[in-house]
Design a protein around this motif. Structure first.
Motif, short mmCIF file in Angstrom:
data_model
loop_
_atom_site.label_atom_id
_atom_site.label_comp_id
_atom_site.label_asym_id
_atom_site.label_seq_id
_atom_site.Cartn_x
_atom_site.Cartn_y
_atom_site.Cartn_z
N PHE A 1 -56.72 -96.68 57.04
CA PHE A 1 -56.20 -95.68 56.10
C PHE A 1 -55.91 -94.36 56.83
CE2 PHE A 1 -58.13 -97.07 51.73
CZ PHE A 1 -57.75 -98.38 51.99
N PRO A 2 -54.86 -93.64 56.42
CA PRO A 2 -54.66 -92.28 56.96
C PRO A 2 -55.75 -91.34 56.41
CG PRO A 2 -53.07 -92.71 55.22
CD PRO A 2 -53.82 -94.00 55.43
N PRO A 3 -56.01 -90.20 57.08
CA PRO A 3 -57.08 -89.30 56.65
C PRO A 3 -57.03 -88.94 55.15
CG PRO A 3 -56.24 -88.57 58.75
CD PRO A 3 -55.37 -89.72 58.33
N ALA A 4 -55.84 -88.65 54.63
CA ALA A 4 -55.73 -88.18 53.24
C ALA A 4 -56.10 -89.24 52.21
CB ALA A 4 -54.31 -87.68 52.98
N LYS A 5 -56.11 -90.52 52.62
CA LYS A 5 -56.39 -91.61 51.66
C LYS A 5 -57.85 -92.10 51.74
CE LYS A 5 -52.09 -92.83 50.05
NZ LYS A 5 -51.53 -91.49 49.92
N ARG A 6 -58.67 -91.46 52.55
CA ARG A 6 -60.02 -92.00 52.80
C ARG A 6 -61.10 -91.51 51.85
NH1 ARG A 6 -61.22 -93.59 58.90
NH2 ARG A 6 -59.22 -94.56 59.28
N ALA B 1 -63.17 -89.89 59.96
CA ALA B 1 -62.17 -89.08 59.26
C ALA B 1 -60.78 -89.70 59.29
CB ALA B 1 -62.11 -87.69 59.91
N GLY B 2 -60.52 -90.56 60.29
CA GLY B 2 -59.18 -91.12 60.44
C GLY B 2 -58.30 -90.30 61.37
N HIS B 3 -58.89 -89.29 62.04
CA HIS B 3 -58.12 -88.49 63.00
C HIS B 3 -58.07 -89.16 64.37
CE1 HIS B 3 -57.65 -85.27 60.18
NE2 HIS B 3 -58.93 -85.15 60.02
N GLU B 4 -58.83 -90.22 64.51
CA GLU B 4 -58.90 -90.95 65.78
C GLU B 4 -58.84 -92.43 65.41
OE1 GLU B 4 -58.65 -90.19 69.28
OE2 GLU B 4 -60.24 -88.73 68.86
N SER B 5 -58.01 -93.21 66.09
CA SER B 5 -57.92 -94.64 65.77
C SER B 5 -59.16 -95.36 66.30
CB SER B 5 -56.66 -95.24 66.38
OG SER B 5 -56.76 -95.14 67.79
N ILE B 6 -59.49 -96.48 65.66
CA ILE B 6 -60.66 -97.28 66.06
C ILE B 6 -60.17 -98.40 66.97
CG2 ILE B 6 -62.42 -98.87 65.15
CD1 ILE B 6 -62.40 -97.14 62.58
N ASP C 1 -54.47 -69.23 48.79
CA ASP C 1 -53.47 -70.17 49.30
C ASP C 1 -54.01 -71.03 50.45
OD1 ASP C 1 -51.54 -69.64 47.45
OD2 ASP C 1 -50.57 -68.05 48.62
N ASN C 2 -54.91 -70.46 51.25
CA ASN C 2 -55.57 -71.26 52.29
C ASN C 2 -56.35 -72.41 51.68
OD1 ASN C 2 -55.81 -70.82 55.35
ND2 ASN C 2 -55.64 -68.71 54.60
N VAL C 3 -57.15 -72.08 50.66
CA VAL C 3 -58.01 -73.10 50.03
C VAL C 3 -57.17 -74.12 49.26
CG1 VAL C 3 -59.86 -73.46 48.33
CG2 VAL C 3 -60.03 -71.57 49.97
N ALA C 4 -56.08 -73.64 48.65
CA ALA C 4 -55.25 -74.52 47.80
C ALA C 4 -54.26 -75.37 48.60
CB ALA C 4 -54.48 -73.67 46.79
N PHE C 5 -54.22 -75.18 49.92
CA PHE C 5 -53.14 -75.77 50.72
C PHE C 5 -53.01 -77.29 50.56
CE2 PHE C 5 -51.06 -77.35 54.58
CZ PHE C 5 -49.90 -76.60 54.54
N SER C 6 -54.15 -78.01 50.62
CA SER C 6 -54.05 -79.48 50.53
C SER C 6 -53.55 -79.92 49.16
CB SER C 6 -55.39 -80.14 50.85
OG SER C 6 -56.36 -79.73 49.92
N THR D 1 -60.64 -81.07 47.64
CA THR D 1 -60.08 -82.40 47.38
C THR D 1 -61.09 -83.35 46.72
OG1 THR D 1 -60.71 -83.09 49.60
CG2 THR D 1 -58.48 -82.25 49.33
N ASP D 2 -62.29 -82.83 46.36
CA ASP D 2 -63.35 -83.67 45.78
C ASP D 2 -63.68 -84.87 46.66
OD1 ASP D 2 -63.77 -82.13 43.61
OD2 ASP D 2 -62.73 -83.40 42.17
N PRO D 3 -64.02 -84.64 47.93
CA PRO D 3 -64.28 -85.78 48.81
C PRO D 3 -65.59 -86.49 48.47
CG PRO D 3 -64.90 -83.75 49.91
CD PRO D 3 -64.28 -83.35 48.60
N GLU D 4 -65.68 -87.76 48.87
CA GLU D 4 -66.94 -88.50 48.73
C GLU D 4 -67.85 -88.20 49.91
OE1 GLU D 4 -66.38 -92.70 47.74
OE2 GLU D 4 -64.32 -92.19 47.28
#
Length: 360
Positions: free
Chosen positions: A73-78, A53-58, A97-102, A153-156
């Motif tokens: 990459f930061p989480p939002a760009k992955r 996810a990018g929440h933890e560095s490798i 508004d919860n769902v639309a937050f990102s 966010t339409d994630p892969e």
């Protein structure tokens, strides 16, 4: 929806100070598959998910999503989205508004993001609750909102950290079916961390069993069940007994193991040397309460526990160097010929119900 992406984990490690949480693991998760990481607490499964996810560095190694190396990459760009165990919903916002937050964070216009959020709530059959706050929802409903928020966010790839652990047993089973259906509908890659063997077996196309920061086996549920790779997998999945000892002889494709008490056991296999340590697995549901015609396919022991489970009965036997050798008998077989705790019993199985286990 976005296309699904293959996830390629290449020699990835995670080190915290003097502790290595993940030891140079490599794994390819096929695009559009449902993958479950399974293992005991502290085995490295959540660290691995957080690195994807990018929440933890490798600490070392690389992660690819599709053809792109996303290691830095930061989480939002992955192109991934993560659903957290706690759901982490905002208590002061309504569901839209919860769902639309990102999307709000990305600067999407209010009308557009609210329309998209309502579409996601419809997908989760939650549009009737759109103007409620999270506190007015049940655990299962909150989970659906958290899923909608992750998927907007339409994630892969969707990453799920123990998503069912907070739910009661009946709801868990219902939500399992819904997750599976959702994954098939969306066609994206799901990576799901759990410590429940049953959950992983029910959901996954591929199960990755971790222990002590390493991958013990990555295979289909059927392969993990029929052919556990190591003694750890056999014990952790709970459907094989493990007999340990040393190789006494090898010949004609059959290996004989000598257990600590001198008892001999046979298993199909070769490529092992006399005297080397070896483990074999024996299917719990294939062990019979009768005398073996071949002494290397059974032993005598004493019943130490009996658990009635409705359609089956679990009988625990001490013997052959094992304190908890398990027999799963059908209720019919057991009650035709019942045994009690303290009884001496003879156990037997067929050669094809024993499997030679590897060493991690």
């Amino acid at each position: 929806m976005s296309k699904a992406a293959e996830i390629d984990i290449a020699s990835v490690s995670k080190v915290y100070g003097a502790t290595t949480a993940v030891h140079a693991i490599s794994l390819k998760i096929p695009a559009g598959s449902y993958c479950c990481f399974l293992g005991p607490s502290g085995c490295g499964k959540t660290s691995t998910l957080r690195m994807i996810a990018g929440h933890e560095s490798i600490s070392s190694g690389d992660i690819r999503l599709g053809n792109i190396v996303v290691t830095d990459f930061p989480p939002a760009k992955r192109g991934t989205a993560m659903m957290f165990q706690s759901y982490a919903l905002f208590p002061h916002l309504d569901l839209i508004d919860n769902v639309a937050f990102s999307l709000k964070m990305k600067g999407v216009e209010k009308e557009e993001r609210r329309a998209k959020a309502l579409e996601m709530l419809k997908l989760m059959q939650m549009e009737a609750y759109a103007n409620r706050r999270p506190a007015q929802l049940s655990g299962g409903q909150q989970q659906r909102v958290a899923l909608a928020r992750a998927l907007i966010t339409d994630p892969e790839a969707l990453l799920l950290d123990e998503p069912l652990s907070a739910l009661d047993p009946f709801l868990k089973i219902r939500m399992r079916a819904e997750l599976k259906k959702l994954q098939k509908t969306l066609g994206i890659t799901f990576v799901h961390v759990t410590h429940s063997q049953e959950e992983a077996m029910a959901l996954a196309d591929i199960i990755v069993i971790m222990n002590d920061g390493k991958i013990e086996q990555a295979a289909t549920p059927r392969k993990v069940f029929e052919e556990p790779a190591t003694a750890f997998v056999a014990r952790f999945m709970g459907d094989h007994n493990v007999l340990s000892g040393r190789v006494a002889s090898v010949g004609d494709g059959v290996l004989t193991l000598e257990a600590p008490g001198g008892q001999m056991f046979s298993v199909r296999g070769e490529g092992r040397l006399a005297g080397e340590p070896v483990d074999i697995g024996v299917r719990t549901d294939r062990v019979r309460l009768d005398t073996a015609s071949d002494k290397t396919l059974g032993f005598n022991g004493v019943v130490s526990n009996i658990e009635y489970r409705g359609a089956s009965v679990k009988i625990t036997v001490a013997g052959a160097g094992s304190d908890d050798f398990t027999v799963i008998a059908s209720d019919g077989d057991f009650f035709n010929k019942p045994v009690s705790v303290g009884d001496a019993v003879s156990l037997s199985w067929a050669l094809e119900d024993a499997v030679l286990l590897g060493r991690a």
